[in-house]
Every structure is written in C-alpha cells, then in structure tokens.
Design an enzyme around this catalytic site. Structure first.
Site, PDB file in Angstrom:
ATOM      1  N   CYS A 115       0.843  -1.195   0.000  1.00 47.63           N
ATOM      2  CA  CYS A 115       0.000   0.000   0.000  1.00 47.63           C
ATOM      3  C   CYS A 115       0.880   1.247   0.000  1.00 47.63           C
ATOM      4  CB  CYS A 115      -0.894  -0.027   1.239  1.00 47.63           C
ATOM      5  SG  CYS A 115      -1.452   1.583   1.767  1.00 47.63           S
ATOM      6  N   GLU A 116       0.654   2.130  -0.976  1.00 44.00           N
ATOM      7  CA  GLU A 116       1.549   3.288  -1.075  1.00 44.00           C
ATOM      8  C   GLU A 116       1.236   4.365  -0.036  1.00 44.00           C
ATOM      9  OE1 GLU A 116       1.105   4.686  -5.058  1.00 44.00           O
ATOM     10  OE2 GLU A 116      -0.507   6.070  -4.578  1.00 44.00           O
ATOM     11  N   HIS A 117       0.129   4.208   0.663  1.00 47.36           N
ATOM     12  CA  HIS A 117      -0.200   5.209   1.676  1.00 47.36           C
ATOM     13  C   HIS A 117       0.426   4.908   3.029  1.00 47.36           C
ATOM     14  CE1 HIS A 117      -3.832   5.608  -1.095  1.00 47.36           C
ATOM     15  NE2 HIS A 117      -3.055   6.638  -1.305  1.00 47.36           N
ATOM     16  N   HIS A 118       0.690   3.628   3.298  1.00 45.69           N
ATOM     17  CA  HIS A 118       1.250   3.247   4.606  1.00 45.69           C
ATOM     18  C   HIS A 118       2.490   2.378   4.486  1.00 45.69           C
ATOM     19  CE1 HIS A 118      -3.110   3.978   5.321  1.00 45.69           C
ATOM     20  NE2 HIS A 118      -2.628   4.653   6.354  1.00 45.69           N
ATOM     21  N   GLN A 156      -4.865  -0.413  -4.765  1.00 48.01           N
ATOM     22  CA  GLN A 156      -5.458  -1.614  -5.388  1.00 48.01           C
ATOM     23  C   GLN A 156      -6.223  -1.298  -6.679  1.00 48.01           C
ATOM     24  OE1 GLN A 156      -7.323  -4.405  -2.642  1.00 48.01           O
ATOM     25  NE2 GLN A 156      -8.655  -5.117  -4.278  1.00 48.01           N
ATOM     26  N   HIS A 184      -5.566  -5.638   3.210  1.00 48.26           N
ATOM     27  CA  HIS A 184      -4.587  -4.568   3.380  1.00 48.26           C
ATOM     28  C   HIS A 184      -4.146  -4.586   4.836  1.00 48.26           C
ATOM     29  CE1 HIS A 184      -5.575  -2.091  -0.347  1.00 48.26           C
ATOM     30  NE2 HIS A 184      -6.275  -3.195  -0.435  1.00 48.26           N
ATOM     31  N   CYS A 186      -2.625  -2.475   6.421  1.00 47.06           N
ATOM     32  CA  CYS A 186      -2.823  -1.182   7.083  1.00 47.06           C
ATOM     33  C   CYS A 186      -4.224  -1.094   7.678  1.00 47.06           C
ATOM     34  CB  CYS A 186      -2.557  -0.024   6.130  1.00 47.06           C
ATOM     35  SG  CYS A 186      -3.399  -0.176   4.570  1.00 47.06           S
TER      36      CYS A 186
END
Ligand code: ZN
Length: 228
Positions: A115-118, A156, A184, A186
């Site tokens: 996940c590119e956010h976390h 995703q 995920h 996260c």
C-alpha cells in the site's frame, strides 16, 4: 497562509488514510531512473539506518547490523522492483490457431503488493480474463504481469487497471477483465484493526461490461475446482 498549508496537509492525510488513488499511472518522477540500482540501495540503506536509530535501536547488535542493507536491497530489487520498466515481462502473443473464441480465465493469481499510503503489505488474489481477438498469450505471462505491477507502491484500484490496460495493449482487444480481492495490512493491523475484511476491485473492459459476460466471468471465479 499557515492555515491554508495546514488544510492542504490535512487533505493529503485524508486521501492517504482513505486509500484514494489519484491516477491509473504510477506517480513516478521523470528522473526516477537517473541513478543506478546500486546507488539507490546505498542511499536507502542510510535512510533505513536513520529510521532505526531514531527509533532507538542499537545497530551494533548482531541481529540488526545487516538490516538496513537487507531492507534497501529488497525495496529496490524485490518489493518495488516493478517500478523499473526494464522488468516488464515481454508479453509476446501467438495466433489463436484453435480459434478458441470463448473466455479464458486465469484465477487465484497470488498478489503481494504494498500500500503506497502506509507502505504495508497488500496480500490477495487476482482473477484475470480475456476473450481472444485473434491473439493468445502464454498463461504464465498473466501471472507475471500481475506480479510486475504489484511490485510497486500501489493502490489496489490502480493495480487492477494497470493489469487490464497492459493485457488490452498486448492482446489488441478491449475484452479484458480483472478482479482483485485483497487484504490490506494497514486496515487489518492498525487503525480499525478489522482482521476479516478484504477489498474487492474490478475493471471490466469491452464485452465484459455486458451483464451476461460479466456474470460468466464471476461464476468461473466462484466455481470450486477439485483437483483430487
Ligand atoms: Zn494503507
């Protein structure tokens, strides 16, 4: 001024926490490959060292000594290795000599992404289908293309679209679909800590937008296959 900046930062935080992707293209800078993999590993190694030291870890400990280099190498060569266009699998196609005109479904393809956010893992399954327009592709190439796009900082939805677009281009047809069902970490391990939940994303191109074709694809995914 400060308040405006604060509001923008807040908005960016919200986008990340809600896993909203901004584009079907991976947001890479134009200079992304101006430095070599070796140089990237050296730089990331220093950054990881800094993170661990800031956390108060003793990097002289034998167990931790090799960690910064190990992590840096896995970032560049493995888990984010799919950022490099040179790693894109060659999607050579063949003539459809059997004139097989039905849907081909490759299901339960393992997805390991991040996940590119976390920067936490996304683990799941992808199901991909296409209807040949004269060309066919080696089955393992479908798994490889999923893996290539998964090995990036990802969202995703974007992964699902990238797989479809790559196959549409290679097979010269719009009739491609992809559905991904993934957990995920996260979501599962922090924040709401919902262990059971998973996220489903789908992209239906061409004939797959038609209800009947879409349903056939979804039925194949649900079908239990007994190999005993
Ligand atoms: Zn996340």
């Amino acid at each position: 001024m400060f308040e405006v900046k604060n509001r923008i930062t807040k908005k960016i935080d919200d986008i990340g926490d809600n896993h909203i992707g901004s584009s079907a293209k991976t947001p890479l800078r134009a200079d992304a490959f101006e430095i070599s993999d070796k140089e990237k590993i050296d730089r990331i190694k220093e950054s990881i060292k800094d993170i661990l030291e800031t956390l108060g870890m003793d990097l002289e400990d034998d167990s931790l000594k090799g960690t910064p280099r190990r992590v840096a190498k896995s970032f560049v060569k493995d888990i984010f290795g799919g950022l490099h266009p040179d790693k894109k699998p060659k999607l050579s196609t063949f003539d459809n000599n059997y004139k097989y005109g039905e849907m081909l479904v490759e299901k339960n393809i393992t997805v390991y992404s991040t996940c590119e956010h976390h920067l936490l893992p996304i683990v799941g399954r992808a199901h991909v289908a296409y209807i040949s327009n004269g060309s066919v592709i080696g089955l393992s190439k479908i798994n490889r293309i999923v893996d290539y796009y998964a090995k990036r900082p990802q969202v995703q939805e974007r992964l699902t679209m990238q797989v479809v677009q790559a196959l549409q281009e290679a097979l010269r047809t719009d009739d491609v679909a992809c559905l991904i069902d993934a957990k995920h970490l996260c979501v599962n391990s922090r924040g709401v800590r919902d262990i059971e939940s998973s996220t489903v994303t789908s992209e239906f191109g061409g004939k797959f937008k038609e209800l009947e074709t879409k349903r056939e694809f979804l039925d194949y995914i649900k079908m239990e296959t007994d190999f005993e």
